[in-house]
Design a protein around this motif. Structure first.
Motif, mmCIF file in Angstrom:
data_model
loop_
_atom_site.group_PDB
_atom_site.id
_atom_site.type_symbol
_atom_site.label_atom_id
_atom_site.label_comp_id
_atom_site.label_asym_id
_atom_site.label_seq_id
_atom_site.Cartn_x
_atom_site.Cartn_y
_atom_site.Cartn_z
ATOM 1 N N ILE A 128 -0.328 -0.805 -10.414
ATOM 2 C CA ILE A 128 -0.711 -0.781 -9.006
ATOM 3 C C ILE A 128 -1.506 -2.036 -8.645
ATOM 4 C CG2 ILE A 128 -2.045 0.452 -7.244
ATOM 5 C CD1 ILE A 128 -1.390 3.041 -8.692
ATOM 6 N N VAL A 129 -1.177 -2.606 -7.493
ATOM 7 C CA VAL A 129 -1.873 -3.782 -6.992
ATOM 8 C C VAL A 129 -3.317 -3.420 -6.643
ATOM 9 C CG1 VAL A 129 -1.981 -5.403 -5.057
ATOM 10 C CG2 VAL A 129 0.222 -4.853 -6.091
ATOM 11 N N ARG A 130 -4.237 -4.300 -7.007
ATOM 12 C CA ARG A 130 -5.645 -4.113 -6.628
ATOM 13 C C ARG A 130 -5.858 -4.775 -5.275
ATOM 14 N NH1 ARG A 130 -5.656 -5.814 -12.053
ATOM 15 N NH2 ARG A 130 -6.429 -4.259 -13.556
ATOM 16 N N MET A 131 -6.288 -3.979 -4.293
ATOM 17 C CA MET A 131 -6.407 -4.491 -2.932
ATOM 18 C C MET A 131 -7.434 -5.614 -2.822
ATOM 19 S SD MET A 131 -4.119 -3.096 -1.087
ATOM 20 C CE MET A 131 -4.700 -3.696 0.511
ATOM 21 N N ASP A 132 -8.505 -5.557 -3.615
ATOM 22 C CA ASP A 132 -9.510 -6.623 -3.538
ATOM 23 C C ASP A 132 -8.941 -7.951 -4.017
ATOM 24 O OD1 ASP A 132 -9.316 -5.676 -6.148
ATOM 25 O OD2 ASP A 132 -11.429 -6.025 -6.603
ATOM 26 N N GLU A 133 -8.036 -7.898 -5.018
ATOM 27 C CA GLU A 133 -7.416 -9.126 -5.504
ATOM 28 C C GLU A 133 -6.408 -9.671 -4.496
ATOM 29 O OE1 GLU A 133 -5.915 -8.730 -9.473
ATOM 30 O OE2 GLU A 133 -7.843 -8.045 -10.285
ATOM 31 N N LEU A 134 -5.716 -8.751 -3.810
ATOM 32 C CA LEU A 134 -4.789 -9.188 -2.760
ATOM 33 C C LEU A 134 -5.565 -9.880 -1.633
ATOM 34 C CD1 LEU A 134 -2.096 -9.365 -1.281
ATOM 35 C CD2 LEU A 134 -2.402 -6.979 -0.572
ATOM 36 N N LYS A 135 -6.663 -9.274 -1.219
ATOM 37 C CA LYS A 135 -7.488 -9.879 -0.169
ATOM 38 C C LYS A 135 -7.975 -11.269 -0.581
ATOM 39 C CE LYS A 135 -9.182 -5.486 1.659
ATOM 40 N NZ LYS A 135 -10.364 -4.591 1.793
ATOM 41 N N ALA A 136 -8.412 -11.373 -1.834
ATOM 42 C CA ALA A 136 -8.945 -12.654 -2.319
ATOM 43 C C ALA A 136 -7.875 -13.734 -2.403
ATOM 44 C CB ALA A 136 -9.590 -12.453 -3.694
ATOM 45 N N MET A 148 6.867 -4.920 -3.737
ATOM 46 C CA MET A 148 7.840 -3.847 -3.772
ATOM 47 C C MET A 148 7.206 -2.496 -3.449
ATOM 48 S SD MET A 148 8.407 -3.786 -7.942
ATOM 49 C CE MET A 148 10.151 -3.785 -7.700
ATOM 50 N N PHE A 149 7.987 -1.613 -2.846
ATOM 51 C CA PHE A 149 7.506 -0.291 -2.474
ATOM 52 C C PHE A 149 7.252 0.546 -3.722
ATOM 53 C CE2 PHE A 149 7.280 2.164 1.549
ATOM 54 C CZ PHE A 149 6.830 3.372 1.035
ATOM 55 N N ALA A 150 8.204 0.534 -4.632
ATOM 56 C CA ALA A 150 8.082 1.272 -5.892
ATOM 57 C C ALA A 150 8.787 0.485 -6.984
ATOM 58 C CB ALA A 150 8.686 2.665 -5.777
ATOM 59 N N ASN A 151 8.191 0.480 -8.166
ATOM 60 C CA ASN A 151 8.741 -0.341 -9.241
ATOM 61 C C ASN A 151 9.989 0.280 -9.840
ATOM 62 O OD1 ASN A 151 8.633 -1.144 -12.436
ATOM 63 N ND2 ASN A 151 8.069 -2.832 -11.092
ATOM 64 N N ASN A 152 10.976 -0.556 -10.104
ATOM 65 C CA ASN A 152 12.257 -0.086 -10.619
ATOM 66 C C ASN A 152 12.213 0.330 -12.077
ATOM 67 O OD1 ASN A 152 11.877 -3.054 -10.633
ATOM 68 N ND2 ASN A 152 13.708 -3.041 -11.913
ATOM 69 N N GLU A 153 11.197 -0.088 -12.823
ATOM 70 C CA GLU A 153 11.116 0.277 -14.240
ATOM 71 C C GLU A 153 10.170 1.443 -14.496
ATOM 72 O OE1 GLU A 153 10.823 -2.807 -17.142
ATOM 73 O OE2 GLU A 153 11.855 -4.257 -15.892
ATOM 74 N N GLN A 158 3.395 1.671 -4.707
ATOM 75 C CA GLN A 158 2.282 0.834 -4.275
ATOM 76 C C GLN A 158 1.611 1.382 -3.009
ATOM 77 O OE1 GLN A 158 1.128 -1.477 -6.101
ATOM 78 N NE2 GLN A 158 2.826 -1.955 -7.478
ATOM 79 N N PRO A 159 0.369 0.986 -2.731
ATOM 80 C CA PRO A 159 -0.322 1.386 -1.490
ATOM 81 C C PRO A 159 0.220 0.585 -0.302
ATOM 82 C CG PRO A 159 -1.743 -0.071 -2.765
ATOM 83 C CD PRO A 159 -0.522 0.194 -3.624
ATOM 84 N N GLY A 287 3.346 3.759 -16.214
ATOM 85 C CA GLY A 287 3.314 3.986 -14.782
ATOM 86 C C GLY A 287 2.312 5.067 -14.428
ATOM 87 N N ASP A 288 2.002 5.158 -13.159
ATOM 88 C CA ASP A 288 1.030 6.142 -12.699
ATOM 89 C C ASP A 288 1.590 7.552 -12.832
ATOM 90 O OD1 ASP A 288 -1.665 6.068 -10.879
ATOM 91 O OD2 ASP A 288 -0.401 7.778 -10.364
ATOM 92 N N ARG A 289 0.751 8.477 -13.266
ATOM 93 C CA ARG A 289 1.216 9.846 -13.529
ATOM 94 C C ARG A 289 1.648 10.561 -12.249
ATOM 95 N NH1 ARG A 289 0.965 12.764 -18.136
ATOM 96 N NH2 ARG A 289 -0.123 11.023 -19.094
ATOM 97 N N LYS A 290 0.980 10.278 -11.142
ATOM 98 C CA LYS A 290 1.276 10.971 -9.882
ATOM 99 C C LYS A 290 1.912 10.050 -8.840
ATOM 100 C CE LYS A 290 -0.262 14.976 -11.183
ATOM 101 N NZ LYS A 290 0.695 16.111 -11.368
ATOM 102 N N LYS A 291 1.410 8.825 -8.736
ATOM 103 C CA LYS A 291 1.936 7.888 -7.730
ATOM 104 C C LYS A 291 3.178 7.201 -8.282
ATOM 105 C CE LYS A 291 -2.730 7.020 -5.977
ATOM 106 N NZ LYS A 291 -3.819 6.020 -5.883
#
Length: 394
Positions: A128-136, A148-153, A158-159, A287-291
């Protein structure tokens, strides 16, 4: 179990019978070129428009914002290359992630050679992308964020809404590769502030060779294929009418069954994950267990080579993969698994299983039984596993 068990639906899906049936008349009866002026052919323009409306409705978009392409890879290429060209006067900085599909990553590499600057964001251990790193990472010259919306592997979602909100607050275009997510999770382009979105029919029981790029009205994006006036002069070439009809039917079918289908897939997905974790030691869920996508299961098995695992599963009639179908044949470990922090030796032992609406619990029981046997046999042939067990028993 004698029948084939197909668990590679992220690579491609079976074309649904009703999709094939809808397409057939446009090969043999209504085969006219939609650009011709006589009624026999021009009637196909109305057919194409109806498919745009069906697809647009699932996204909360307008029909004239849907542009048909040859598939997800073309849509990704178009979004990045044409945006880079159109907005070069504003800046030449693009932001993406290290876990994108190669249709994005290789296009970014191409753009770097053309003088553009690309930031490849890291992701956390679940992808999952870290929003603080994206902002920076955002700069005054940033013109596009493509995540990407959801990873193919690994299936991680993603948020997207938060990313879209951030992009629009900063006046930056936002593109998402939704090839795996479209008709697997609800998507509304306005709510998520999406400017461009890529999708492909063959991931949702439609035909291969047809996709679309959603382009929000007002986005200044250049033509991708030059020639005729098709796709409102942005993508020339005679329309693939049978493919477009098949895509529309597949979307109509998938949208109608979305809630019921994905509820079943989540139940079976979690059942498969639970059994593997409880019954096969030294494995890791990636991958994330729920997301994560409703149908995605990705595990790494220590002391096992992924290619050997796939061959052994194939011998038992089970189709799965070790990652993206677009990188099959590569000896390198998955770039996605490396990006989430797995060492090479564990990333090499990965297995992706992607379910469908036709997958049954009985099939998954057979898969788990086969996996237990295969993993045990492969580990018994591994000197690394033998050394590990000796150290554990000291």
């Amino acid at each position: 179990m004698d029948k084939l068990i197909y668990l590679d639906n992220a690579a491609t899906t079976k074309t649904a019978p009703e999709v094939v049936e809808a397409m057939l008349p446009y090969f043999t009866e209504n085969y006219g070129n939609p650009s011709s002026v006589y009624s026999f052919a021009s009637g196909n323009k109305d057919v194409i428009t109806r498919q745009r409306e069906i697809i647009a409705d699932t996204l909360g978009a307008a029909a004239n914002e849907i542009y048909f392409t040859a598939g997800g890879s073309e849509s990704d290429n178009w979004a990045l290359k044409a945006t880079a060209e159109a907005y070069a006067g504003k800046g030449k900085h693009i932001i993406t992630t290290k876990i994108e599909h190669h249709a994005i990553l290789h296009t970014c590499e191409y753009l770097e050679k053309q003088g553009y600057d690309v930031t490849y964001l890291d992701v956390d251990e679940n992808g999952i992308v870290r929003m603080d790193e994206l902002k920076a990472a955002i700069r005054p010259d940033t013109i596009l964020i493509s995540i990407m919306f959801a990873n193919n592997e690994i299936g991680t979602i993603q948020p997207i809404r938060e990313i879209g909100e951030l992009a629009h607050e900063r006046g930056i275009l936002f593109h998402t590769d939704a090839v795996q997510a479209f008709c697997q999770v609800p998507i509304n382009v306005d709510e998520c502030h999406i400017d461009m979105l890529s999708a492909s029919a063959h991931k949702l029981n439609g035909p291969k060779g047809i996709g679309f790029l959603y382009i929000r009205k007002g986005v200044k994006i250049r033509s991708f294929v030059h020639g005729g006036a098709q796709e409102r002069k942005r993508r020339a070439g005679t329309e693939n009418v049978p493919g477009i009809v098949g895509f529309g039917k597949a979307v109509e079918r998938a949208a109608a069954s979305l809630k019921e289908r994905t509820t079943k897939e989540v139940e079976l997905r979690d059942y498969l994950i639970d059994r593997i974790e409880k019954e096969i030691p030294y494995c890791r869920l990636n991958g994330d267990r729920k997301k994560r996508l409703p149908n995605n299961v990705n595990f790494s098995f220590r002391f096992v080579e992924g290619e050997s695992l796939l061959i052994k599963l194939d011998m038992k009639g089970i189709c799965a993969s070790s990652g993206s179908a677009c990188t099959s044949g590569s000896l390198d470990p998955s770039h996605v698994l490396l990006a989430i922090g797995l060492p090479h030796e564990i990333a090499h032992g990965s297995l992706r299983m992607t379910l469908s609406e036709e997958t049954t619990k009985e099939e998954l029981d057979y898969v788990v039984g086969s996996l237990k046997e295969i993993v045990e046999n492969l580990r018994n042939m591994s000197p690394l596993y033998e050394d590990f067990i000796k150290k554990q028993n000291r």
